[in-house]
Enzyme design. Sequence first.
Site, PDB file in Angstrom:
ATOM      1  N   LYS A 110       2.404   8.119  -4.449  1.00 36.23           N
ATOM      2  CA  LYS A 110       1.042   7.929  -4.978  1.00 36.23           C
ATOM      3  C   LYS A 110       0.558   9.191  -5.694  1.00 36.23           C
ATOM      4  CE  LYS A 110      -0.198   3.706  -3.681  1.00 36.23           C
ATOM      5  NZ  LYS A 110      -0.448   3.192  -2.343  1.00 36.23           N
ATOM      6  N   LYS A 192      10.666  -2.126  -5.561  1.00 37.25           N
ATOM      7  CA  LYS A 192       9.993  -2.999  -4.598  1.00 37.25           C
ATOM      8  C   LYS A 192       8.937  -3.841  -5.318  1.00 37.25           C
ATOM      9  CE  LYS A 192       6.634  -1.580  -2.078  1.00 37.25           C
ATOM     10  NZ  LYS A 192       5.646  -1.008  -1.181  1.00 37.25           N
ATOM     11  N   LYS A 195       1.988  -4.369  -5.293  1.00 29.05           N
ATOM     12  CA  LYS A 195       0.686  -4.723  -5.863  1.00 29.05           C
ATOM     13  C   LYS A 195       0.251  -3.772  -6.961  1.00 29.05           C
ATOM     14  CE  LYS A 195      -1.330  -5.104  -1.801  1.00 29.05           C
ATOM     15  NZ  LYS A 195      -2.226  -5.353  -0.685  1.00 29.05           N
TER      16      LYS A 195
END
Length: 324
Positions: A110, A192, A195
């Site tokens: 992140k 992966k 979202k």
Amino acid sequence: MRVLSGIQPTGSIHIGSYLGAIKQWIELQEKNECIFFIADLHALTIPRDPKTFPEDVFEMTVELLASGLNPEKCIIFVQSQIKEHTELTWLLNTITPVGELRRMTQYKQKARQFKKNVNAGLLDYPVLQAADILLYQTDFVPVGKDQLQHLELTRTIARKFNQRFGKTFKEPKPLLLKIGEKIMALNDPRKKMSKSLPETCLYLFDEPEIIKKKIMAAVTDPGKIIKYNPQKKPGISNLLAIYSLFSKKSIKELEKKFKSLGYARFKKSLAELLINSLKPFRQKRKELLTREVYVKEILEQGRKKAQIIAQSTMTEVRQKMGLF
Ligand code: TYM
């Protein structure tokens, strides 16, 4: 056994979250004391629009109910409505080394992805997650593989707290599925399904034409044989995993059935399976979106029940830590 898990209200549920986590929640609620919540505080580590954020939480509640969570059988609530989550986070912060937080894979990812907003919340994210879990004296946490490291840290924090202040918390165990723990992106099976990358997702509530389009366009591997081998054939293995979990047929059975039929026939059959399996979900979601009062009442009942457990743990924690 007490089971707890959460999901961030950041966009619609995709089949990765569903197959990795939520499908387990639905099964577990039948025989366990289950607590599920919408992790809105975690979601704030990336900026959200205050005007639409309440709708995101409402929409996630609707989607969880439409996926099969039954408010008669489990507690469903919104994280920020129970203040004990943030209170316990602060207290656990005081026994968590910053070095451990910096090592977390999700934090590193992140921090790279949102370079301009590496806020303290992003670093502290796993401590809030530990508080979520420990507050409810949780035995099991059904999650996808990406959450495993956070679970390990939660166990470490619990152990440390218990050693220093006396036995207070249970050490929770993760519940992972062998197949389904990590559903990969349809457009790139080395990534992966996530979202934060909408182009990687097949959503649980996608319309039939969209499902068909996404499945037919899914990236597969060289060769024609339908065989499960995540290293050598990541694309077709991912589709086999999805097929197996939705059809309850074993991978072996599917390999045999589709062996030499070719990718296109296999994909067509998978698209049909998904369109049919997800039809009741789409219908339920549409119906629930019109029942705002009912959905909000479920969250209110959930809040009341969760609060009793959270307050009881916090009373003990405050005593153990010698707070005035
Ligand atoms: P979140 O919202 O990113 O994802 C919700 C759940 O879905 C799983 N998942 C996947 N499983 C398999 N394959 C995938 N491609 C995939 N993508 C997502 C996740 O592992 C997760 O179980 N930090 C958590 C929310 C949280 C939480 C908690 C979970 C907050 N507090 C306490 C458990 C316990 C998160 O961001 O999940």
